[in-house]
Design a protein around this motif. Structure first.
Motif, PDB file in Angstrom:
ATOM      1  N   ILE A 113     -40.443   9.998  30.928  1.00  0.00           N
ATOM      2  CA  ILE A 113     -39.792  11.231  31.399  1.00  0.00           C
ATOM      3  C   ILE A 113     -38.311  10.912  31.679  1.00  0.00           C
ATOM      4  O   ILE A 113     -37.398  11.742  31.344  1.00  0.00           O
ATOM      5  N   THR A 114     -38.114   9.708  32.247  1.00  0.00           N
ATOM      6  CA  THR A 114     -36.810   9.318  32.460  1.00  0.00           C
ATOM      7  C   THR A 114     -35.897   9.372  31.266  1.00  0.00           C
ATOM      8  O   THR A 114     -34.613   9.901  31.182  1.00  0.00           O
ATOM      9  N   HIS A 115     -36.363   8.555  30.287  1.00  0.00           N
ATOM     10  CA  HIS A 115     -35.683   8.541  28.956  1.00  0.00           C
ATOM     11  C   HIS A 115     -35.368  10.085  28.447  1.00  0.00           C
ATOM     12  O   HIS A 115     -34.364  10.287  28.150  1.00  0.00           O
ATOM     13  N   ARG A 116     -36.355  10.996  28.687  1.00  0.00           N
ATOM     14  CA  ARG A 116     -36.258  12.365  28.077  1.00  0.00           C
ATOM     15  C   ARG A 116     -35.166  13.051  28.723  1.00  0.00           C
ATOM     16  O   ARG A 116     -34.302  13.634  28.262  1.00  0.00           O
ATOM     17  N   LEU A 117     -35.145  12.852  30.060  1.00  0.00           N
ATOM     18  CA  LEU A 117     -34.250  13.453  30.933  1.00  0.00           C
ATOM     19  C   LEU A 117     -32.880  13.064  30.503  1.00  0.00           C
ATOM     20  O   LEU A 117     -31.875  13.691  30.588  1.00  0.00           O
ATOM     21  N   ASN A 118     -32.787  11.517  30.272  1.00  0.00           N
ATOM     22  CA  ASN A 118     -31.447  11.174  29.804  1.00  0.00           C
ATOM     23  C   ASN A 118     -31.114  11.806  28.486  1.00  0.00           C
ATOM     24  O   ASN A 118     -29.949  11.926  28.622  1.00  0.00           O
ATOM     25  N   GLU A 119     -32.077  11.964  27.742  1.00  0.00           N
ATOM     26  CA  GLU A 119     -31.631  12.706  26.347  1.00  0.00           C
ATOM     27  C   GLU A 119     -31.021  14.050  26.729  1.00  0.00           C
ATOM     28  O   GLU A 119     -29.933  14.398  26.230  1.00  0.00           O
ATOM     29  N   PHE A 120     -31.760  14.494  27.437  1.00  0.00           N
ATOM     30  CA  PHE A 120     -31.413  16.042  28.014  1.00  0.00           C
ATOM     31  C   PHE A 120     -30.195  16.049  28.162  1.00  0.00           C
ATOM     32  O   PHE A 120     -29.336  16.779  27.924  1.00  0.00           O
ATOM     33  N   ASP A 121     -30.002  14.939  29.400  1.00  0.00           N
ATOM     34  CA  ASP A 121     -28.571  14.924  30.057  1.00  0.00           C
ATOM     35  C   ASP A 121     -27.450  14.860  28.909  1.00  0.00           C
ATOM     36  O   ASP A 121     -26.408  15.777  28.939  1.00  0.00           O
ATOM     37  N   SER A 122     -27.608  14.057  28.116  1.00  0.00           N
ATOM     38  CA  SER A 122     -26.525  13.831  27.315  1.00  0.00           C
ATOM     39  C   SER A 122     -26.398  15.009  26.488  1.00  0.00           C
ATOM     40  O   SER A 122     -25.247  15.300  26.039  1.00  0.00           O
ATOM     41  N   PHE A 123     -27.515  15.580  25.902  1.00  0.00           N
ATOM     42  CA  PHE A 123     -27.683  16.746  24.968  1.00  0.00           C
ATOM     43  C   PHE A 123     -26.860  17.900  26.021  1.00  0.00           C
ATOM     44  O   PHE A 123     -26.100  18.540  25.281  1.00  0.00           O
ATOM     45  N   TYR A 124     -27.232  18.159  27.011  1.00  0.00           N
ATOM     46  CA  TYR A 124     -26.513  19.111  27.690  1.00  0.00           C
ATOM     47  C   TYR A 124     -25.106  18.938  27.765  1.00  0.00           C
ATOM     48  O   TYR A 124     -24.434  19.758  27.812  1.00  0.00           O
ATOM     49  N   HIS A 125     -24.730  17.857  28.244  1.00  0.00           N
ATOM     50  CA  HIS A 125     -23.460  17.356  28.363  1.00  0.00           C
ATOM     51  C   HIS A 125     -22.683  17.900  27.188  1.00  0.00           C
ATOM     52  O   HIS A 125     -21.580  18.656  27.408  1.00  0.00           O
ATOM     53  N   LYS A 126     -23.074  17.558  26.074  1.00  0.00           N
ATOM     54  CA  LYS A 126     -22.397  17.977  24.829  1.00  0.00           C
ATOM     55  C   LYS A 126     -22.427  19.275  24.740  1.00  0.00           C
ATOM     56  O   LYS A 126     -21.370  19.892  24.112  1.00  0.00           O
ATOM     57  N   VAL A 127     -23.592  20.055  24.966  1.00  0.00           N
ATOM     58  CA  VAL A 127     -23.512  21.640  24.617  1.00  0.00           C
ATOM     59  C   VAL A 127     -22.480  22.208  25.750  1.00  0.00           C
ATOM     60  O   VAL A 127     -21.711  22.915  25.069  1.00  0.00           O
ATOM     61  N   ASN A 128     -22.559  21.842  26.858  1.00  0.00           N
ATOM     62  CA  ASN A 128     -21.589  22.378  27.707  1.00  0.00           C
ATOM     63  C   ASN A 128     -20.300  21.925  27.303  1.00  0.00           C
ATOM     64  O   ASN A 128     -19.337  22.933  27.423  1.00  0.00           O
ATOM     65  N   PHE A 129     -19.953  20.966  26.835  1.00  0.00           N
ATOM     66  CA  PHE A 129     -18.311  20.478  26.404  1.00  0.00           C
ATOM     67  C   PHE A 129     -18.201  21.399  25.273  1.00  0.00           C
ATOM     68  O   PHE A 129     -16.879  22.063  25.248  1.00  0.00           O
ATOM     69  N   VAL A 130     -19.000  21.415  24.344  1.00  0.00           N
ATOM     70  CA  VAL A 130     -18.645  22.199  23.159  1.00  0.00           C
ATOM     71  C   VAL A 130     -18.560  23.779  23.268  1.00  0.00           C
ATOM     72  O   VAL A 130     -17.345  24.447  22.695  1.00  0.00           O
ATOM     73  N   GLU A 131     -19.525  24.118  24.156  1.00  0.00           N
ATOM     74  CA  GLU A 131     -19.480  25.562  24.176  1.00  0.00           C
ATOM     75  C   GLU A 131     -18.589  26.143  25.378  1.00  0.00           C
ATOM     76  O   GLU A 131     -18.334  27.166  25.434  1.00  0.00           O
ATOM     77  N   SER A 132     -17.870  25.201  25.982  1.00  0.00           N
ATOM     78  CA  SER A 132     -17.139  25.668  27.161  1.00  0.00           C
ATOM     79  C   SER A 132     -15.934  26.686  26.729  1.00  0.00           C
ATOM     80  O   SER A 132     -15.848  27.467  27.643  1.00  0.00           O
ATOM     81  N   ALA A 133     -15.617  26.511  25.605  1.00  0.00           N
ATOM     82  CA  ALA A 133     -14.140  27.391  25.074  1.00  0.00           C
ATOM     83  C   ALA A 133     -14.782  29.031  25.096  1.00  0.00           C
ATOM     84  O   ALA A 133     -14.260  29.786  25.324  1.00  0.00           O
ATOM     85  N   MET A 134     -16.272  28.873  24.943  1.00  0.00           N
ATOM     86  CA  MET A 134     -16.723  30.369  24.259  1.00  0.00           C
ATOM     87  C   MET A 134     -16.932  31.283  25.635  1.00  0.00           C
ATOM     88  O   MET A 134     -16.886  30.692  26.599  1.00  0.00           O
ATOM     89  N   ASN A 135     -17.185  32.298  25.487  1.00  0.00           N
ATOM     90  CA  ASN A 135     -17.273  33.457  26.346  1.00  0.00           C
ATOM     91  C   ASN A 135     -18.763  33.171  26.637  1.00  0.00           C
ATOM     92  O   ASN A 135     -19.617  33.131  25.958  1.00  0.00           O
ATOM     93  N   ARG A 136     -18.928  32.895  27.960  1.00  0.00           N
ATOM     94  CA  ARG A 136     -20.351  32.904  28.622  1.00  0.00           C
ATOM     95  C   ARG A 136     -20.910  34.001  29.219  1.00  0.00           C
ATOM     96  O   ARG A 136     -20.122  34.892  29.856  1.00  0.00           O
ATOM     97  N   LYS A 137     -21.939  34.568  28.904  1.00  0.00           N
ATOM     98  CA  LYS A 137     -22.333  35.742  29.885  1.00  0.00           C
ATOM     99  C   LYS A 137     -23.417  34.965  31.031  1.00  0.00           C
ATOM    100  O   LYS A 137     -23.958  34.118  30.976  1.00  0.00           O
ATOM    101  N   THR A 138     -23.040  35.780  32.026  1.00  0.00           N
ATOM    102  CA  THR A 138     -23.717  35.724  33.376  1.00  0.00           C
ATOM    103  C   THR A 138     -24.780  36.429  33.392  1.00  0.00           C
ATOM    104  O   THR A 138     -24.638  37.777  33.588  1.00  0.00           O
ATOM    105  N   LEU A 139     -26.053  35.912  33.781  1.00  0.00           N
ATOM    106  CA  LEU A 139     -27.266  36.959  34.272  1.00  0.00           C
ATOM    107  C   LEU A 139     -27.569  36.779  35.340  1.00  0.00           C
ATOM    108  O   LEU A 139     -27.401  35.654  36.139  1.00  0.00           O
ATOM    109  N   VAL A 140     -28.379  37.676  35.847  1.00  0.00           N
ATOM    110  CA  VAL A 140     -28.790  37.453  37.166  1.00  0.00           C
ATOM    111  C   VAL A 140     -30.443  37.397  37.043  1.00  0.00           C
ATOM    112  O   VAL A 140     -31.003  38.207  36.227  1.00  0.00           O
TER     113      VAL A 140
END
Lengths: 642, 276
Positions: free
Chosen positions: A556-583
Motif C-alpha cells: 500500500i505504501t508503494h501505491r500511495l507513493n505512486e499516487f502521491d507523485s502522480f497527484y503532485h504532477k496533476v496538481n502541478f500541471v492543472e493548476s493553471a486551469m480553472n478549477r470548479k469547486t463543488l460542495v
C-alpha cells in the motif's frame, strides 16, 4: 484585641447608630411633610420611591462587599498565612534541623572540645547527641517552601482582585448615586410643581373678580408652572426610562461579581488543596488508596504513633511520673481546652470584628431583581419544565447533566442514501490499485495505449496494466500541456514499471492482506501527506530484482507513493486551469488507497476529471483537492457525490 | 510557703548576693547548663507553637465568617431565605429547590462555616492542640525540679564556703566540733544536690529526644487535617461549579467575566443618568 480596635468599633457603632437615627428622623420628617402637602401618589411615584430605597441599600451593600473583600484579601488571608507559617517555623525549631538552638551554644561546644582534649576516653559530642531525623528536616523545610510559595501566589491574587474590583465598585456606586440624584431632582421638581399648582388653584378658586395684581400674579404663576412642568416631565421621563436599565445593569454587575468571587474562592481552595495534596503525596501522608484520609483515620494514625511516646515520657521521666502518675491513664481527647474566660473573650472579639450586613430589600422573597430574574411562567415551563425556573443563562441547578442526556450529535446521516460509487475502471486509481483482483479474461482498459499482454496468471496482469497505464496518463497530461520538465521523472516511472512488470503476484492472500491494510491505512491516511517510506525509483532500478523487490512495489505504501507523485504532477500541471469547486452532498470514506475522504458540506476543488465525456448518472471519478488552511488533501472523489 | 520555707528562701537569697559579690564560689556544671538551655529553648518554642496553632484555627474561622458575610449580602440582592417555607418543606420531606446561583453559593459557604469548620475543630483539638498542650504541661514539673536543684546547689555552695572559712581561720576546740558538723552537713547537701543534678542530667536529654516522636505525628496530622479541610471546601464549591455553565469557567479564566463588569460600567456611563 488592641484598645485601638475596640475604640474603633465603638466609634463605628456610634456612627452607625447615629446614621440610622438620622435616617429615621429624615424619614419621619419626610413623611410628615408629604402628609401635610397631601401629595397624591400615583403608582409611578410609589415605584420610584421603591427604586430609590433599593438603590440606597445597594450602595451600602456594595460598600460592605468592597470592605469585606478588602478584609479578606488584606487582613484575614495574610493573618491566616502568617500564623500558618509561624506554626510551621516553630515546629521546625522544635523538631527540625538545628532545633533547640540557643544563644551562646557555641561556647558550650568550645568548652566541651577543651575538656575533651584532657580526657582519655572520648565522649559523644553534644552536637551528635542531638537526635535529628534527616528526612523530617527535609520534610519541614519543603513544607515551609511550599507554603511560602502558596502564600505568595494566593495573596497576590487576592490583592489584585481587590484592587481591580475596588475601582469598579466605586465607579458603580458613583452611577448609583447619580441615579439617586436624578430621583431627588425629579422629586424636587414634583414638589415645586405641586406647590405652584396649589397656589394657582387658590387664585383660580377665588370667587371675587381678580384685580390687576392678582391677574399678573396668576399669569406669572401659570408661566412658571408651565416651565416647571416641562422640566419635571423631562426629569420624570428620564427617571422612568433609566431606572429599569440601572437595575438591569446593577443585576448584571452583582451577578458577575458574585461569580468572580466564587471562582476566586474556588481557585484559592483548589490551589490550597492541590499544593497540600502534592506535598502529602510526596511524603506519603495519603491513605493507601491515594486519597486524603478522613478525620477518624487521621486521629487513629496519630494515636498509634504518638501514644507509645507519650507513655514513655510519662513513665520513664521520673520527674514527671512521680508527680503525676495519673497522667498515664489520661488520654488526650478532643475537648477544647481553652479556658472559659478565653473563650468568652474570643467570642466577644469575634462579634466585634464580625459585622454582617443585611440588605433588607423591600421584597423579602425576591430581593431587588425580582422583576427581571423570573421569566414568564409559561416560558419557564416550556424551557425548564418548571414554572418558577430562573432565567439565568449561566446557572442551571435544575438541569444536572445525566449521562443519557448527553447527545453525541449523529453524523448527519441524510435520508438520501449516498449513491453507489461510480465504476473505477476508467480511472488511474483503478489502474494503480485495482479494487478487486479480476479473475478471468483480461479487460482492456480505456485509455490504455498498450495492448494488453496475455498473462499466464490472473493476478499479475493488472499490475502490469496499472503501472504502464499510470505512465500513460501522466505522460498524456504532461504532453497535453507541452511541459517536458518532468521528463526525467517520467523516465524513472517507466523504469519502475519495468521492474514491476517483470514480477508476478502469485499469492491471492497477499492481495486480501493488502486490502485489509488499505482499510486501516485509509482510516488515517488523510492526515498523511507523504507516504512514510519513500522509494526512490532510481534506487529500485539498481536493485537487483529479487523476490522482495516486488513485495515492496505491491505494498500500500508503494501505491500511495505512486499516487502521491502522480497527484503532485496533476496538481502541478492543472493548476493553471480553472478549477470548479463543488460542495459534497454525502460523506465519503475513502475505500481504496488514493481516495479522498470527505464529509458532507466540504468544498472540494476538482482539478482533473477522468474522461468527462463519459459522465453519466453513475458518475465518474475525479481528482479533488480539499484546501484547508495551508494544507491540502488530494485524492480520488466520485463525482456523483456532489 | 511554710515558715521554714520562708527562712530557707531568705537564706538562699543572701547566698545568691554573696555569690554575685564573689564571696562564695559557685559550683558550675556545664553539661547541666547545656541541657537546661536546650530545654528552655524547647519550652519557649513549644508554648509559642501552642498559641500560634490556636491562632491559626481562629484565623480559619474568621476567614469563613468573612466569606459568609459577603455571600449573604450578595444573596440578599436576590431575596432573603424564607425560613418558614423551608421548614415546612423539610417537614414534608420535600427537597428544597434552589433556583439562583447566589442562594446556592451562600448556602454552600455557610455550610463551610457551620459544618466543615466544626468538623475540623474536634480532630484539630485532639491531634494538634491538645498534644502540644500536654507536652507543655510536662514543663511545669521539670521547671520545679530545676528550681529545686538550683536551691540545693545554693545550699551546697554555702556549706562549702562555710567550711572553707572554718579551715582558713585558726581553730580551737569549740570550732573543731563545728568543723565536724559543717563537714557532715556539706556531705549531706552535696548528696542532695548531686542526686537532683544527676536526675535532671539524665532525664532532660531523654525528654528532649522524645520530643521528635511526640510532636512529629502532630505535625503530620496538621498537614493532613488541612488537606482534608481544604479538600472539603474545594469539593463543596466545586459542586456549584458543576451547576454552572461550563462556558462561565472559561470566561473567568479568560477574564471575560471581568470585562463583563467593565461593560456594565460602560453601559451605565452611556445611560448618562443625570443627563449632564
Amino acid at each position: 484585641m488592641s484598645v485601638g480596635k475596640i475604640k474603633n468599633n465603638i466609634t463605628h457603632l456610634g456612627s452607625s447608630i447615629g446614621t440610622s437615627i438620622n435616617n429615621a428622623s429624615n424619614n419621619v420628617t419626610y413623611s410628615v411633610k408629604s402628609t401635610i402637602k397631601k401629595k397624591k401618589y400615583d403608582s409611578d411615584d410609589e415605584l420610584i420611591k421603591e427604586y430609590q430605597e433599593d438603590i440606597k441599600r445597594s450602595i451600602k451593600a456594595l460598600s460592605f462587599i468592597s470592605k469585606q473583600i478588602h478584609i479578606i484579601s488584606n487582613v484575614v488571608l495574610p493573618k491566616l498565612f502568617k500564623s500558618h507559617m509561624k506554626s510551621v517555623e516553630l515546629f521546625a525549631k522544635l523538631i527540625g534541623a538545628n532545633a533547640l538552638q540557643f544563644k551562646g551554644i557555641d561556647d558550650y561546644y568550645r568548652d566541651f572540645d577543651i575538656s575533651q582534649q584532657q580526657q582519655e576516653i572520648p565522649m559523644i559530642h553534644p552536637k551528635e547527641s542531638m537526635f535529628e531525623i534527616e528526612s523530617l528536616n527535609e520534610e519541614l523545610y519543603n513544607y515551609m517552601v511550599t507554603i511560602d510559595k502558596l502564600t505568595l501566589g494566593i495573596l497576590n491574587d487576592w490583592d489584585l482582585f481587590y484592587q481591580e474590583n475596588k475601582l469598579r465598585i466605586i465607579e458603580m456606586k458613583g452611577y448609583l448615586k447619580d441615579s439617586l440624584k436624578l430621583i431627588f431632582k425629579r422629586n424636587q421638581k414634583q414638589d415645586q410643581y405641586e406647590t405652584l399648582y396649589k397656589k394657582l388653584d387658590k387664585i383660580m378658586k377665588k370667587t371675587t373678580p381678580l384685580d390687576d395684581k392678582e391677574q399678573t400674579k396668576m399669569n406669572n404663576l401659570e408661566k412658571e408652572l408651565r416651565e416647571v412642568k416641562k422640566i419635571y416631565e423631562a426629569l420624570d421621563e428620564r427617571t422612568r426610562t433609566n431606572l429599569p436599565h440601572v437595575f438591569v445593569n446593577l443585576e448584571e454587575f452583582i451577578d458577575s461579581i458574585s461569580k468572580i468571587l466564587f471562582f476566586k474562592q474556588l481557585d484559592t481552595y483548589k490551589s490550597f488543596y492541590k499544593t497540600l495534596s502534592h506535598f502529602s503525596e510526596y511524603y506519603g501522608f495519603l491513605s493507601s488508596e491515594g486519597t486524603e484520609s478522613d478525620y477518624q483515620h487521621i486521629v487513629d494514625q496519630w494515636e498509634n504513633s504518638m501514644t507509645p511516646v507519650r507513655l514513655q515520657i510519662e513513665t520513664f521521666i521520673t520527674i514527671i511520673h512521680d508527680k503525676n502518675p495519673e497522667l498515664l491513664n489520661e488520654e488526650i481527647d478532643d475537648e477544647d481546652k481553652t479556658s472559659k474566660s478565653a473563650k468568652m473573650w474570643n467570642n466577644l472579639s469575634r462579634k466585634m470584628t464580625d459585622k454582617s450586613f443585611k440588605l433588607k430589600a423591600k421584597d423579602h422573597k425576591n430581593g431587588l431583581f425580582n422583576g427581571h430574574l423570573i421569566v414568564d411562567q409559561l416560558d419557564a415551563f416550556l424551557e425548564y419544565n418548571n414554572p418558577t425556573a430562573n432565567i439565568s443563562e449561566t446557572y442551571l441547578p435544575t438541569k444536572p447533566i445525566r449521562k443519557d442526556e448527553v447527545m453525541i450529535p449523529d453524523i448527519e446521516v441524510s435520508n438520501v442514501v449516498a449513491p453507489p460509487l461510480p465504476p473505477r475502471t476508467n480511472t488511474a486509481g483503478a489502474l494503480i490499485a485495482p479494487p478487486t483482483p479480476r479473475i478471468g479474461l483480461p479487460v482492456s482498459l480505456p485509455g490504455s495505449p498498450m495492448p494488453s499482454t496475455p498473462m499466464s496468471t490472473n493476478y499479475s496482469f493488472e499490475r502490469t496494466q496499472s503501472i504502464t497505464d499510470i505512465d500513460s496518463v501522466e505522460s498524456a497530461s504532461i504532453r497535453s500541456d507541452d511541459d517536458d520538465s518532468d521528463f526525467e521523472d517520467k523516465e524513472s516511472m517507466e523504469n519502475l514499471s519495468s521492474v514491476a512488470t517483470s514480477r508476478y503476484v502469485t499469492d491471492n492472500a497477499k492481495e486480501k492482506m493488502s486490502r485489509h491494510l488499505a482499510k486501516i491505512y485509509n482510516s488515517s491516511k488523510n492526515q498523511i501527506k507523504e507516504s512514510p517510506i519513500h522509494i526512490d525509483p532510481n534506487d529500485l532500478t539498481s536493485f537487483s530484482p529479487k523476490g522482495d523487490a516486488f513485495d515492496r512495489t505491491s505494498t500500500i505504501t508503494h501505491r500511495l507513493n505512486e499516487f502521491d507523485s502522480f497527484y503532485h504532477k496533476v496538481n502541478f500541471v492543472e493548476s493553471a486551469m480553472n478549477r470548479k469547486t463543488l460542495v459534497a452532498k454525502h460523506n465519503f470514506m475513502g475505500e481504496q488507497p488514493g481516495d479522498l475522504s470527505f464529509k458532507e458540506g466540504d468544498e472540494i476543488e476538482i482539478i482533473f476529471e477522468f474522461n468527462p465525456t463519459k459522465a453519466s448518472s453513475d458518475g465518474i471519478w475525479s481528482i479533488g483537492v480539499i484546501q484547508n488552511q495551508g494544507s491540502s488533501r488530494i485524492g480520488m472523489v466520485p463525482s456523483n457525490y456532489f | 510557703m511554710s515558715w521554714t520555707g520562708i527562712k530557707k528562701a531568705i537564706n538562699r537569697a543572701g547566698t545568691q548576693v554573696m555569690m554575685k559579690a564573689g564571696q562564695i564560689d559557685e559550683t558550675t556544671d556545664k553539661q547541666f547548663e547545656f541541657e537546661e538551655k536546650r530545654f528552655k529553648a524547647m519550652e519557649s518554642n513549644s508554648v509559642k507553637l501552642h498559641k500560634e496553632l490556636k491562632q491559626y484555627l481562629e484565623s480559619l474561622r474568621i476567614l469563613t465568617t468573612a466569606q459568609v458575610n459577603v455571600a449573604e449580602v450578595l444573596k440578599t440582592f436576590y431575596g432573603e431565605t424564607d425560613v418558614v417555607h423551608e421548614r415546612e418543606l423539610a417537614k414534608e420531606g420535600k427537597e428544597l429547590r434552589i433556583n439562583n446561583f447566589s442562594d446556592e453559593y451562600y448556602r454552600s459557604i455557610k455550610g463551610l462555616n457551620d459544618d466543615v469548620l466544626s468538623e475540623l475543630e474536634g480532630p484539630y483539638n485532639q491531634v494538634v492542640l491538645n498534644p502540644i498542650g500536654r507536652f507543655n504541661s510536662y514543663f511545669i514539673e521539670i521547671n520545679e525540679a530545676i528550681k529545686k536543684r538550683h536551691n540545693k546547689k545554693l545550699d551546697y555552695d554555702l556549706m562549702k564556703s562555710k567550711l572553707q572559712k572554718l579551715i582558713e581561720k585558726p581553730s580551737n576546740d569549740v570550732e573543731d566540733s563545728k568543723l565536724l558538723t559543717t563537714k557532715e552537713e556539706l556531705v549531706k547537701s552535696e548528696e542532695v544536690y548531686d542526686n537532683l543534678n544527676e536526675e535532671l542530667k539524665t532525664e532532660l536529654p531523654k525528654l528532649i529526644n522524645l520530643r521528635i516522636p511526640f510532636l512529629n505525628p502532630s505535625f503530620e496530622s496538621f498537614v493532613k487535617l488541612q488537606l482534608r479541610f481544604f479538600n472539603e471546601n474545594y469539593k463543596s464549591l466545586n459542586e456549584i461549579q458543576s451547576n454552572l455553565d461550563s462556558r462561565l469557567r472559561q470566561d473567568y479564566i479568560n477574564g471575560n467575566l471581568e470585562s463583563r463588569l467593565d461593560q456594565v460600567l460602560v453601559k451605565m456611563r452611556e445611560l448618562n443618568v443625570t443627563g449632564n
